[in-house]
Design an enzyme around this catalytic site. Structure first.
Site, PDB file in Angstrom:
ATOM      1  N   CYS A 124      -6.728  -3.644  14.081  1.00 24.78           N
ATOM      2  CA  CYS A 124      -7.089  -3.582  12.663  1.00 24.78           C
ATOM      3  C   CYS A 124      -7.648  -4.938  12.288  1.00 24.78           C
ATOM      4  CB  CYS A 124      -5.884  -3.240  11.791  1.00 24.78           C
ATOM      5  SG  CYS A 124      -6.347  -2.888  10.060  1.00 24.78           S
ATOM      6  N   CYS A 126      -7.216  -6.379   9.059  1.00 19.25           N
ATOM      7  CA  CYS A 126      -6.668  -6.999   7.844  1.00 19.25           C
ATOM      8  C   CYS A 126      -5.965  -8.325   8.096  1.00 19.25           C
ATOM      9  CB  CYS A 126      -5.744  -6.027   7.129  1.00 19.25           C
ATOM     10  SG  CYS A 126      -4.309  -5.550   8.095  1.00 19.25           S
ATOM     11  N   CYS A 134      -9.253  -4.236   5.510  1.00 19.81           N
ATOM     12  CA  CYS A 134      -9.302  -3.737   6.886  1.00 19.81           C
ATOM     13  C   CYS A 134     -10.708  -3.664   7.467  1.00 19.81           C
ATOM     14  CB  CYS A 134      -8.656  -2.351   6.949  1.00 19.81           C
ATOM     15  SG  CYS A 134      -6.992  -2.334   6.262  1.00 19.81           S
ATOM     16  N   LYS A 199      -1.536   7.746   8.509  1.00 23.63           N
ATOM     17  CA  LYS A 199      -0.970   6.526   7.941  1.00 23.63           C
ATOM     18  C   LYS A 199      -1.157   6.580   6.437  1.00 23.63           C
ATOM     19  CE  LYS A 199      -1.448   1.519   7.977  1.00 23.63           C
ATOM     20  NZ  LYS A 199      -2.052   0.363   8.648  1.00 23.63           N
ATOM     21  N   ARG A 209       3.361  -7.157   5.134  1.00 24.03           N
ATOM     22  CA  ARG A 209       2.199  -7.951   4.698  1.00 24.03           C
ATOM     23  C   ARG A 209       2.586  -9.404   4.511  1.00 24.03           C
ATOM     24  NH1 ARG A 209      -0.609  -3.252   0.914  1.00 24.03           N
ATOM     25  NH2 ARG A 209      -0.831  -1.785   2.653  1.00 24.03           N
ATOM     26  N   GLU A 237      -6.192  15.017   9.820  1.00 25.86           N
ATOM     27  CA  GLU A 237      -6.395  13.671  10.377  1.00 25.86           C
ATOM     28  C   GLU A 237      -5.988  13.639  11.858  1.00 25.86           C
ATOM     29  OE1 GLU A 237      -7.547  10.771   9.610  1.00 25.86           O
ATOM     30  OE2 GLU A 237      -7.634  10.583   7.435  1.00 25.86           O
ATOM     31  N   LYS A 252       3.214   7.358   9.961  1.00 27.38           N
ATOM     32  CA  LYS A 252       3.724   6.125   9.374  1.00 27.38           C
ATOM     33  C   LYS A 252       3.624   6.155   7.869  1.00 27.38           C
ATOM     34  CE  LYS A 252       2.265   1.375   9.395  1.00 27.38           C
ATOM     35  NZ  LYS A 252       1.281   0.451   9.888  1.00 27.38           N
ATOM     36  N   SER A 278       8.345  -1.842   7.876  1.00 27.83           N
ATOM     37  CA  SER A 278       9.032  -3.032   7.382  1.00 27.83           C
ATOM     38  C   SER A 278       9.913  -2.779   6.154  1.00 27.83           C
ATOM     39  CB  SER A 278       8.002  -4.121   7.068  1.00 27.83           C
ATOM     40  OG  SER A 278       7.046  -3.652   6.124  1.00 27.83           O
ATOM     41  N   TYR A 317      11.666  -2.194  14.064  1.00 25.55           N
ATOM     42  CA  TYR A 317      12.188  -3.566  14.123  1.00 25.55           C
ATOM     43  C   TYR A 317      13.678  -3.554  14.474  1.00 25.55           C
ATOM     44  CZ  TYR A 317       7.822  -4.072  11.631  1.00 25.55           C
ATOM     45  OH  TYR A 317       6.492  -3.991  11.294  1.00 25.55           O
TER      46      TYR A 317
END
Ligand code: PBG
Length: 338
Positions: A124, A126, A134, A199, A209, A237, A252, A278, A317
């Protein structure tokens, strides 16, 4: 009948009576092979900086990777998903496809440490653009087709560095086909694409972020990421990405989109990953720190629910602590300190 004269009923509790019986009839079991551990690789040396909103998650520099890989190996984890935080950003995110960019360096370093570790790279722009968007901008609009060129270059540079899998997360239309063509034309016919097919434009990416230093300087990502209200559109998609050549798909976030995971599992026989993002991590950590929930049980229940919904891979995570618990040990950050 011995049921106090009540109408007949089934005794489900028979199979729940002992831990042995419960284990015997358990439908979903998680294990370390289910997990992909996301990592933030930053420029510089000797950096190991905890992300404030993600306790236990660190930005690390490339020189720290031997220790990180040792820790993962000792926990039985064998795949990572890499995000880069470059020291240089510009309008077109050129550090994202630089031969010596942060991700390219990290991939080579990991492959040198142990080439059996599965290295997945996030593709990506970004994290590499000065505006945090992005793709290539025309005013406030992200130009779809021009952005594909950048994504193709990034994916090829990751594969050239030794990445095992590339994972485009940008949500531009046509990017899976473009990346497949680029990889094939450059001799990387064996590099699979795990696409972030569904997504959503989610508020749960907030802590990421901060961690990846990729907050858009204006606007948001709703012109390309999906509307949280849409389920059927996710299958369109996914189908488009599979038609374009995706080898597996990612949904996601995870917890608030388990209906999409479950629907995708019924429809498609490809590997399905769910990304426990996150914000999902941060919420559990915050509640646990306040003593409001039983952290270990909440995390294990969450991971089990993601797998039960139909994901065979979980990007999380929590992977390290979960792997440690599965080994019957407590993960303490101190145990791995120098
Ligand atoms: C984009 C990307 C994002 C995440 C993974 N890849 C952020 C975004 O779309 O803004 C979020 C992951 C997380 O929240 O854990 N490179």
């Amino acid at each position: 009948m011995n049921n106090n004269g009540y109408p007949p009923f089934r005794r489900f509790r028979r199979l729940r009576r002992t831990e042995g019986l419960r284990r015997m009839v358990r439908e979903t079991v998680i294990n370390p092979d289910d997990f992909i551990y996301p990592m933030f690789i930053t420029a510089g040396t000797n950096v190991r900086r905890e992300v404030p909103s993600m306790p236990g998650v660190f930005q690390v520099s490339v020189d720290q990777l031997p220790r990180e890989m040792y820790e993962l190996q000792s926990l039985g984890l064998s795949s990572v998903l890499l995000f880069g935080i470059p020291d240089h950003k510009d309008e077109i995110g050129s550090s994202g496809y630089a031969e010596n960019g942060i991700i390219q360096q990290a991939v080579r370093a990991i492959k040198e440490i142990d080439d059996q570790i599965v290295v997945v790279t996030d593709v990506c722009n970004c994290e590499y653009t000065s505006h945090g968007h992005c793709g290539i901008m025309n005013g406030e609009e992200i130009l779809n087709d021009e952005t594909l060129d950048l994504l193709v270059k990034s994916a090829i540079s990751h594969a050239a560095a030794g990445a095992d899998v590339v994972a485009p997360s940008d949500m531009m239309d046509g990017r899976v086909g473009a990346i497949r063509q680029g990889l094939d034309q450059n001799g990387f016919i064996n590099t699979p694409i795990l696409s972030y097919a569904a997504k959503y434009a989610s508020a749960f990416y907030g802590p990421f972020r901060d961690a990846a230093e990729s907050v858009p300087s204006f606007g948001d990502r709703r012109s390309h990421q999906m509307d949280p209200a849409n389920r059927r559109e996710a299958f369109l998609e996914i189908e488009a990405d599979l038609d374009e050549g995706a080898d597996g798909i990612i949904i996601k976030p995870a917890m608030t989109y388990l209906d999409v995971v479950s629907g995708a599992r019924e429809r498609y026989d490809v590997p399905i990953a769910a990304y426990n993002v996150s914000g999902e991590y941060a919420m559990i950590k915050a509640a646990a720190r306040n003593g409001w929930i039983d952290e270990q049980r909440v995390i294990l229940e969450t991971m089990t629910s993601i797998k039960r919904a139909g994901a065979n891979l979980i990007i999380s995570y929590h992977a390290k602590e979960v792997a440690a618990w599965l080994q019957g040990q407590q993960l303490s950050v101190e145990a791995f300190a120098d």
